[in-house]
Design a protein around this motif. Structure first.
Motif, mmCIF file in Angstrom:
data_model
loop_
_atom_site.group_PDB
_atom_site.id
_atom_site.type_symbol
_atom_site.label_atom_id
_atom_site.label_comp_id
_atom_site.label_asym_id
_atom_site.label_seq_id
_atom_site.Cartn_x
_atom_site.Cartn_y
_atom_site.Cartn_z
ATOM 1 N N MET A 169 -3.100 -86.279 30.485
ATOM 2 C CA MET A 169 -1.570 -86.464 29.648
ATOM 3 C C MET A 169 -1.261 -84.784 29.583
ATOM 4 N N ILE A 170 -2.188 -83.967 29.065
ATOM 5 C CA ILE A 170 -1.649 -82.726 28.840
ATOM 6 C C ILE A 170 -1.309 -82.147 30.183
ATOM 7 N N ARG A 171 -2.187 -82.212 31.265
ATOM 8 C CA ARG A 171 -1.788 -81.679 32.560
ATOM 9 C C ARG A 171 -0.175 -82.138 33.014
ATOM 10 N N ASP A 172 0.039 -83.611 32.852
ATOM 11 C CA ASP A 172 1.416 -83.983 33.192
ATOM 12 C C ASP A 172 2.439 -83.292 32.315
ATOM 13 N N LEU A 173 2.226 -83.294 31.069
ATOM 14 C CA LEU A 173 3.106 -82.720 30.053
ATOM 15 C C LEU A 173 3.580 -81.071 30.603
ATOM 16 N N ARG A 174 2.296 -80.461 30.826
ATOM 17 C CA ARG A 174 2.682 -79.011 31.295
ATOM 18 C C ARG A 174 3.458 -78.759 32.632
ATOM 19 N N ALA A 175 3.042 -79.851 33.468
ATOM 20 C CA ALA A 175 3.837 -79.679 34.746
ATOM 21 C C ALA A 175 5.335 -80.012 34.482
ATOM 22 N N THR A 176 5.683 -81.065 33.855
ATOM 23 C CA THR A 176 6.935 -81.334 33.206
ATOM 24 C C THR A 176 7.731 -80.265 32.867
ATOM 25 N N HIS A 177 6.928 -79.567 32.053
ATOM 26 C CA HIS A 177 7.542 -78.197 31.404
ATOM 27 C C HIS A 177 7.367 -76.895 32.152
ATOM 28 N N SER A 178 7.048 -77.036 33.358
ATOM 29 C CA SER A 178 6.539 -76.055 34.148
ATOM 30 C C SER A 178 6.000 -75.045 33.297
ATOM 31 N N MET A 179 4.838 -75.505 32.798
ATOM 32 C CA MET A 179 4.093 -74.493 31.932
ATOM 33 C C MET A 179 2.477 -74.325 32.628
ATOM 34 N N THR A 180 2.050 -73.189 32.705
ATOM 35 C CA THR A 180 0.516 -73.228 33.166
ATOM 36 C C THR A 180 -0.359 -73.323 31.955
ATOM 37 N N GLN A 181 -1.741 -73.402 32.248
ATOM 38 C CA GLN A 181 -2.745 -73.462 31.260
ATOM 39 C C GLN A 181 -2.612 -72.274 30.331
ATOM 40 N N GLN A 182 -2.524 -71.125 30.776
ATOM 41 C CA GLN A 182 -2.396 -69.884 29.954
ATOM 42 C C GLN A 182 -1.121 -69.931 29.179
ATOM 43 N N ASP A 183 -0.170 -70.351 29.610
ATOM 44 C CA ASP A 183 1.209 -70.404 28.881
ATOM 45 C C ASP A 183 1.016 -71.311 27.531
ATOM 46 N N LEU A 184 0.248 -72.424 27.792
ATOM 47 C CA LEU A 184 0.029 -73.500 26.615
ATOM 48 C C LEU A 184 -0.974 -72.866 25.707
ATOM 49 N N ALA A 185 -2.159 -72.125 26.286
ATOM 50 C CA ALA A 185 -2.931 -71.371 25.381
ATOM 51 C C ALA A 185 -2.290 -70.501 24.649
ATOM 52 N N ASP A 186 -1.780 -69.612 25.107
ATOM 53 C CA ASP A 186 -0.801 -68.683 24.336
ATOM 54 C C ASP A 186 -0.207 -69.330 23.336
ATOM 55 N N ARG A 187 0.460 -70.204 23.559
ATOM 56 C CA ARG A 187 1.491 -70.671 22.458
ATOM 57 C C ARG A 187 0.937 -71.299 21.444
ATOM 58 N N ILE A 188 -0.665 -72.046 21.847
ATOM 59 C CA ILE A 188 -1.180 -72.598 20.460
ATOM 60 C C ILE A 188 -2.251 -71.531 19.929
ATOM 61 N N GLY A 189 -2.589 -70.675 20.585
ATOM 62 C CA GLY A 189 -3.479 -69.835 20.007
ATOM 63 C C GLY A 189 -4.929 -69.917 20.461
ATOM 64 N N VAL A 190 -5.316 -70.571 21.716
ATOM 65 C CA VAL A 190 -6.595 -70.901 22.013
ATOM 66 C C VAL A 190 -6.776 -69.994 23.500
ATOM 67 N N THR A 191 -7.963 -70.395 24.106
ATOM 68 C CA THR A 191 -7.974 -69.578 25.388
ATOM 69 C C THR A 191 -7.635 -70.681 26.403
ATOM 70 N N ARG A 192 -7.588 -70.017 27.796
ATOM 71 C CA ARG A 192 -7.164 -70.945 28.769
ATOM 72 C C ARG A 192 -8.321 -72.132 28.995
ATOM 73 N N GLN A 193 -9.609 -71.449 28.858
ATOM 74 C CA GLN A 193 -10.929 -72.175 28.951
ATOM 75 C C GLN A 193 -10.739 -73.569 28.087
ATOM 76 N N THR A 194 -10.300 -73.118 26.836
ATOM 77 C CA THR A 194 -9.992 -74.479 25.954
ATOM 78 C C THR A 194 -9.123 -75.408 26.291
ATOM 79 N N ILE A 195 -8.050 -75.036 27.117
ATOM 80 C CA ILE A 195 -7.126 -76.048 27.603
ATOM 81 C C ILE A 195 -7.877 -76.723 28.857
#
Length: 69
Positions: free
Chosen positions: A1-27
């Protein structure tokens, strides 16, 4: 689900990680069901995508353990 949401919002794993305060590895771990996020992180993810928490995550209880004697 998160992968689909990221794609819909043109967001990378790193973008999401930065916005929520975790590492890309956590995503990566959350997306591959290797890690269940804390409630706080789950709410942050839902907030980023502006959707209710239950649309991002759904609780799937594991089957009860069998008792042995």
């Amino acid at each position: 689900m998160i992968r689909d949401l990221r794609a819909t919002h043109s967001m990378t794993q790193q973008d999401l990680a930065d916005r929520i305060g975790v590492t890309r590895q956590t995503i990566i771990a959350i997306q591959s069901d290797k890690y269940s996020p804390s409630l706080e992180v789950a709410f942050r993810i839902a907030t980023v995508f502006a959707i209710p928490l239950e649309q991002v995550f759904q609780y799937q209880p594991s089957s009860p353990a069998k008792k042995t004697r």
